[in-house]
Scaffold this motif. Structure first.
Motif, mmCIF file in Angstrom:
data_model
loop_
_atom_site.group_PDB
_atom_site.id
_atom_site.type_symbol
_atom_site.label_atom_id
_atom_site.label_comp_id
_atom_site.label_asym_id
_atom_site.label_seq_id
_atom_site.Cartn_x
_atom_site.Cartn_y
_atom_site.Cartn_z
ATOM 1 N N TRP A 30 0.826 -1.192 0.000
ATOM 2 C CA TRP A 30 0.000 0.000 0.000
ATOM 3 C C TRP A 30 0.872 1.259 0.000
ATOM 4 O O TRP A 30 0.563 2.228 -0.697
ATOM 5 C CB TRP A 30 -0.943 0.019 1.205
ATOM 6 C CG TRP A 30 -2.209 -0.742 0.961
ATOM 7 C CD1 TRP A 30 -2.563 -1.946 1.490
ATOM 8 C CD2 TRP A 30 -3.290 -0.357 0.117
ATOM 9 N NE1 TRP A 30 -3.796 -2.331 1.020
ATOM 10 C CE2 TRP A 30 -4.275 -1.365 0.184
ATOM 11 C CE3 TRP A 30 -3.539 0.751 -0.692
ATOM 12 C CZ2 TRP A 30 -5.467 -1.310 -0.519
ATOM 13 C CZ3 TRP A 30 -4.731 0.817 -1.398
ATOM 14 C CH2 TRP A 30 -5.675 -0.200 -1.309
ATOM 15 N N TYR A 31 1.944 1.226 0.782
ATOM 16 C CA TYR A 31 2.823 2.400 0.850
ATOM 17 C C TYR A 31 3.489 2.657 -0.499
ATOM 18 O O TYR A 31 3.541 3.806 -0.967
ATOM 19 C CB TYR A 31 3.884 2.214 1.943
ATOM 20 C CG TYR A 31 4.741 3.438 2.128
ATOM 21 C CD1 TYR A 31 4.229 4.567 2.757
ATOM 22 C CD2 TYR A 31 6.054 3.473 1.676
ATOM 23 C CE1 TYR A 31 5.004 5.710 2.925
ATOM 24 C CE2 TYR A 31 6.831 4.602 1.836
ATOM 25 C CZ TYR A 31 6.306 5.718 2.466
ATOM 26 O OH TYR A 31 7.077 6.845 2.627
ATOM 27 N N LYS A 32 3.955 1.608 -1.124
ATOM 28 C CA LYS A 32 4.598 1.751 -2.433
ATOM 29 C C LYS A 32 3.615 2.348 -3.446
ATOM 30 O O LYS A 32 3.965 3.279 -4.188
ATOM 31 C CB LYS A 32 5.094 0.382 -2.918
ATOM 32 C CG LYS A 32 5.882 0.438 -4.202
ATOM 33 C CD LYS A 32 6.395 -0.949 -4.569
ATOM 34 C CE LYS A 32 7.163 -0.906 -5.878
ATOM 35 N NZ LYS A 32 7.648 -2.242 -6.247
ATOM 36 N N GLY A 33 2.391 1.840 -3.471
ATOM 37 C CA GLY A 33 1.377 2.376 -4.379
ATOM 38 C C GLY A 33 0.994 3.808 -4.044
ATOM 39 O O GLY A 33 0.818 4.645 -4.933
ATOM 40 N N PHE A 34 0.883 4.097 -2.754
ATOM 41 C CA PHE A 34 0.534 5.455 -2.316
ATOM 42 C C PHE A 34 1.614 6.434 -2.765
ATOM 43 O O PHE A 34 1.312 7.497 -3.308
ATOM 44 C CB PHE A 34 0.371 5.485 -0.792
ATOM 45 C CG PHE A 34 -0.144 6.791 -0.252
ATOM 46 C CD1 PHE A 34 -1.507 7.030 -0.178
ATOM 47 C CD2 PHE A 34 0.727 7.778 0.195
ATOM 48 C CE1 PHE A 34 -2.002 8.233 0.332
ATOM 49 C CE2 PHE A 34 0.246 8.978 0.701
ATOM 50 C CZ PHE A 34 -1.124 9.208 0.767
ATOM 51 N N ARG A 35 2.876 6.072 -2.552
ATOM 52 C CA ARG A 35 3.986 6.965 -2.929
ATOM 53 C C ARG A 35 4.089 7.102 -4.454
ATOM 54 O O ARG A 35 4.477 8.154 -4.954
ATOM 55 C CB ARG A 35 5.314 6.465 -2.351
ATOM 56 C CG ARG A 35 5.383 6.516 -0.827
ATOM 57 C CD ARG A 35 5.130 7.888 -0.289
ATOM 58 N NE ARG A 35 6.199 8.772 -0.704
ATOM 59 C CZ ARG A 35 6.405 9.980 -0.226
ATOM 60 N NH1 ARG A 35 5.605 10.463 0.672
ATOM 61 N NH2 ARG A 35 7.407 10.706 -0.658
ATOM 62 N N ARG A 36 3.732 6.042 -5.183
ATOM 63 C CA ARG A 36 3.746 6.117 -6.647
ATOM 64 C C ARG A 36 2.666 7.084 -7.128
ATOM 65 O O ARG A 36 2.907 7.924 -7.987
ATOM 66 C CB ARG A 36 3.520 4.726 -7.246
ATOM 67 C CG ARG A 36 3.544 4.711 -8.791
ATOM 68 C CD ARG A 36 3.047 3.400 -9.386
ATOM 69 N NE ARG A 36 1.647 3.171 -9.007
ATOM 70 C CZ ARG A 36 1.201 2.106 -8.359
ATOM 71 N NH1 ARG A 36 2.014 1.128 -8.012
ATOM 72 N NH2 ARG A 36 -0.084 1.992 -8.050
ATOM 73 N N ASP A 37 1.475 6.954 -6.556
ATOM 74 C CA ASP A 37 0.349 7.776 -6.986
ATOM 75 C C ASP A 37 0.353 9.177 -6.372
ATOM 76 O O ASP A 37 -0.221 10.109 -6.940
ATOM 77 C CB ASP A 37 -0.973 7.085 -6.644
ATOM 78 C CG ASP A 37 -1.150 5.775 -7.393
ATOM 79 O OD1 ASP A 37 -0.486 5.565 -8.430
ATOM 80 O OD2 ASP A 37 -1.952 4.936 -6.928
ATOM 81 N N VAL A 38 0.971 9.314 -5.217
ATOM 82 C CA VAL A 38 1.009 10.584 -4.498
ATOM 83 C C VAL A 38 2.465 10.851 -4.084
ATOM 84 O O VAL A 38 2.827 10.688 -2.915
ATOM 85 C CB VAL A 38 0.091 10.552 -3.251
ATOM 86 C CG1 VAL A 38 -0.021 11.921 -2.611
ATOM 87 C CG2 VAL A 38 -1.278 9.991 -3.580
ATOM 88 N N PRO A 39 3.310 11.223 -5.032
ATOM 89 C CA PRO A 39 4.746 11.356 -4.755
ATOM 90 C C PRO A 39 5.085 12.308 -3.601
ATOM 91 O O PRO A 39 6.054 12.081 -2.876
ATOM 92 C CB PRO A 39 5.326 11.883 -6.067
ATOM 93 C CG PRO A 39 4.316 11.574 -7.109
ATOM 94 C CD PRO A 39 2.988 11.532 -6.425
#
Length: 194
Positions: A30-39
């Motif tokens: 989830w963190y990886k996806g969150f950081r990808r989508d919300v840099p």
């Protein structure tokens, strides 16, 4: 949790494991996806609405996503950081019925007075009808409009439709025996995400 890496550190994982129902592996994903989508790590209301539009293409989720955003923005910062996002997502998707109802209460209590008025309830139900796009639904006659649905729920709590003094407290709201199965089913709005 302000680091800009694509991984959570052990301390953050430990804290989030205690606060959520996600495994360490899920938290990392989830963190990886969150950081990808919300840099920048700050999910705005506009970005949150865009996400809802992907899930509800036949309606207009703008208003409902605004209400949900406020419930996710637990710090009141005007954006959702990863911690607020994952804790709210855990409650809304994997929490008990009582957890989901407590979280949902924040969506319905529009004026933040600690109670749900009929107007609060109707406002949110109207936004849900707009979000899902009722042309794709087969609604029963007693739920054909937001007003009928709100009235049905309101009276299910033993409230009088034309008594502006009637309010639903959080204690009443989380007593799910007052709610019909369709309302309880609606609490699972975020289950499909996880």
């Amino acid at each position: 949790m302000g680091q800009k890496t694509s991984k959570l550190n052990k301390e953050d994982i430990s804290t989030l494991r205690q606060e959520t129902k996600f495994s360490a592996r899920e938290l990392q994903q989830w963190y990886k996806g969150f950081r990808r989508d919300v840099p920048n790590g700050q999910l705005t209301k506009e970005e949150f609405t865009k996400i809802h539009k992907q899930f509800y293409p036949f309606g207009d989720p703008t208003e409902f996503s605004s209400y949900a955003f406020e419930a996710f923005d637990t710090n009141g910062k005007g954006y959702i950081d990863f911690h607020s996002f994952i804790v709210s997502l855990s409650l809304a998707s994997r929490g008990s019925i009582e957890d989901k109802l407590k979280w949902s209460f924040n969506v319905y209590d529009r004026d933040r007075d600690g109670f749900i008025s009929y107007d609060d309830l109707l406002t949110v139900i109207k936004s849900i009808y707009r979000m899902v796009g009722t042309s794709t639904l087969h609604l029963s006659e007693d739920e054909a409009t937001p007003e009928l649905k709100a009235g049905k729920i309101w009276q299910g709590f033993g409230k009088q439709l034309h008594d502006s003094r009637d309010l639903i407290s959080i204690e009443e709201f989380i007593n799910h025996r007052n709610l019909g199965s369709e309302v309880l089913e609606a609490l699972n709005i975020y289950n499909d995400l996880v």
